[in-house]
Design a protein around this motif. Structure first.
Motif, PDB file in Angstrom:
ATOM      1  N   ALA A   8       0.829  -1.201   0.000  1.00  0.00           N
ATOM      2  CA  ALA A   8       0.000   0.000   0.000  1.00  0.00           C
ATOM      3  C   ALA A   8       0.868   1.257   0.000  1.00  0.00           C
ATOM      4  CB  ALA A   8      -0.929   0.000   1.217  1.00  0.00           C
ATOM      5  N   LEU A  13      -0.715   4.720  -0.887  1.00  0.00           N
ATOM      6  CA  LEU A  13      -1.870   4.536  -0.024  1.00  0.00           C
ATOM      7  C   LEU A  13      -1.503   4.743   1.438  1.00  0.00           C
ATOM      8  CD1 LEU A  13      -3.412   1.353  -1.709  1.00  0.00           C
ATOM      9  CD2 LEU A  13      -3.870   3.743  -2.217  1.00  0.00           C
ATOM     10  N   THR A  47     -10.562   1.053   5.362  1.00  0.00           N
ATOM     11  CA  THR A  47     -10.635   0.471   4.025  1.00  0.00           C
ATOM     12  C   THR A  47     -10.846  -1.027   4.143  1.00  0.00           C
ATOM     13  OG1 THR A  47      -9.095   2.166   3.243  1.00  0.00           O
ATOM     14  CG2 THR A  47      -9.450   0.273   1.801  1.00  0.00           C
ATOM     15  N   GLN A  49     -10.904  -4.360   1.902  1.00  0.00           N
ATOM     16  CA  GLN A  49     -10.560  -4.990   0.637  1.00  0.00           C
ATOM     17  C   GLN A  49     -11.354  -6.294   0.570  1.00  0.00           C
ATOM     18  OE1 GLN A  49      -6.506  -4.523  -1.176  1.00  0.00           O
ATOM     19  NE2 GLN A  49      -6.370  -6.641  -0.501  1.00  0.00           N
ATOM     20  N   THR A  87     -14.024   2.762   2.916  1.00  0.00           N
ATOM     21  CA  THR A  87     -14.000   2.580   1.473  1.00  0.00           C
ATOM     22  C   THR A  87     -13.883   1.091   1.187  1.00  0.00           C
ATOM     23  OG1 THR A  87     -12.885   4.701   1.155  1.00  0.00           O
ATOM     24  CG2 THR A  87     -12.673   3.098  -0.620  1.00  0.00           C
ATOM     25  N   VAL A  89     -12.683  -1.761  -1.495  1.00  0.00           N
ATOM     26  CA  VAL A  89     -11.834  -2.014  -2.657  1.00  0.00           C
ATOM     27  C   VAL A  89     -12.094  -3.444  -3.124  1.00  0.00           C
ATOM     28  CG1 VAL A  89      -9.470  -2.155  -3.520  1.00  0.00           C
ATOM     29  CG2 VAL A  89     -10.059  -0.461  -1.758  1.00  0.00           C
ATOM     30  N   THR A 146     -17.262  -1.310 -11.765  1.00  0.00           N
ATOM     31  CA  THR A 146     -16.988   0.081 -11.368  1.00  0.00           C
ATOM     32  C   THR A 146     -18.279   0.876 -11.165  1.00  0.00           C
ATOM     33  OG1 THR A 146     -16.683   0.804 -13.666  1.00  0.00           O
ATOM     34  CG2 THR A 146     -14.702   0.156 -12.428  1.00  0.00           C
ATOM     35  N   PRO A 152     -12.094   5.210  -4.899  1.00  0.00           N
ATOM     36  CA  PRO A 152     -10.930   5.577  -5.707  1.00  0.00           C
ATOM     37  C   PRO A 152      -9.987   4.416  -6.028  1.00  0.00           C
ATOM     38  CG  PRO A 152     -10.595   6.259  -3.438  1.00  0.00           C
ATOM     39  CD  PRO A 152     -11.998   5.720  -3.522  1.00  0.00           C
ATOM     40  N   TYR A 153     -10.229   3.222  -5.457  1.00  0.00           N
ATOM     41  CA  TYR A 153      -9.298   2.111  -5.646  1.00  0.00           C
ATOM     42  C   TYR A 153     -10.006   0.883  -6.208  1.00  0.00           C
ATOM     43  CZ  TYR A 153      -6.871   5.111  -2.351  1.00  0.00           C
ATOM     44  OH  TYR A 153      -6.325   6.191  -1.732  1.00  0.00           O
ATOM     45  N   HIS A 155      -8.598  -3.170  -7.121  1.00  0.00           N
ATOM     46  CA  HIS A 155      -7.459  -4.090  -7.183  1.00  0.00           C
ATOM     47  C   HIS A 155      -7.661  -5.039  -8.356  1.00  0.00           C
ATOM     48  CE1 HIS A 155      -4.260  -6.651  -5.189  1.00  0.00           C
ATOM     49  NE2 HIS A 155      -4.670  -7.375  -6.210  1.00  0.00           N
ATOM     50  N   HIS A 191      -5.880  -0.708 -17.047  1.00  0.00           N
ATOM     51  CA  HIS A 191      -5.670   0.667 -16.582  1.00  0.00           C
ATOM     52  C   HIS A 191      -6.525   1.630 -17.417  1.00  0.00           C
ATOM     53  CE1 HIS A 191      -3.579   4.576 -16.320  1.00  0.00           C
ATOM     54  NE2 HIS A 191      -3.459   4.223 -15.050  1.00  0.00           N
TER      55      HIS A 191
END
Length: 194
Positions: A8, A13, A47, A49, A87, A89, A146, A152-153, A155, A191
């Motif tokens: 991170a 991060l 956060t 994940q 958040t 992820v 999405t 904002p993240y 993986h 990306h």
């Protein structure tokens, strides 16, 4: 979590307190996930994940009942986490660990074609990057996700892609640079989508 913390920091991060919940290997009830969020947010994590691999059914990727979470299920989890200041992820397999996709009829067209050249297993775990349909599928699936995971993240999982570049469609290109260009193309494509 030490490895995650080091990773991170490497990607900017710093300051996040991240905890992971693995839903790919064993689905949990939405009540359990909500309770987990309550517990970890009370401990100061900001956060979450969610290790999903291919556990979210979308218009692009349909799954049988009981095998996945719906987009609405995940929207509820994201909203619940947001109410707790967290958040979410998603961790989604986009190269290796793809056997969860291929075990359902119709999705095996996106995998590396098994050959005797496989490094590990039978090749039923890696997306074929030379197949234009694979790229279209991944682009659509990521776009669907999405819409749910709006933080904002994201993986994008590219690990354990043992057989990348081993199928007949990829072999010629991979032979030039040990598959590095295929791998780089995949990263750049995802990306671009994100």
């Amino acid at each position: 979590m030490i490895g995650l913390a080091a990773d991170a920091c490497a990607v900017g991060l710093q300051g996040l307190r991240i905890v992971q919940l693995d839903l790919a290997r064993q689905m949990e009830t939405l009540l359990f996930v909500s309770s987990y969020i309550d517990r970890v947010s009370a401990l100061g994590y900001d956060t979450l994940q969610l290790y999903l691999e291919a556990r979210v059914a979308t218009p692009t990727f349909s799954l049988p009942d009981g095998e996945s979470y719906s987009m609405d299920d995940m929207r509820g989890i994201v909203a619940h986490a947001g109410e707790r200041g967290m958040t979410v992820v998603p961790v989604v397999s986009l190269l290796g660990h793809a056997y969860h996709f291929f075990r359902f009829p119709g999705y095996d067209e996106y995998m590396e074609k098994p050959t005797s050249r496989m490094r590990l297993g039978d090749g039923r775990d890696t997306f074929c990057l030379s197949n234009p349909k694979t790229r279209q599928f991944l682009a659509s699936y990521v776009k669907d996700l999405t819409e749910v995971f709006t933080g904002p993240y994201f993986h994008a999982g590219f690990d354990e892609s043992w057989n990348t570049g081993r199928c007949p469609d990829c072999a010629a290109k991979a032979a030039k640079d040990a598959g590095d260009s295929l791998f780089a193309e995949c990263i750049l494509a995802v990306h671009g989508i994100l």
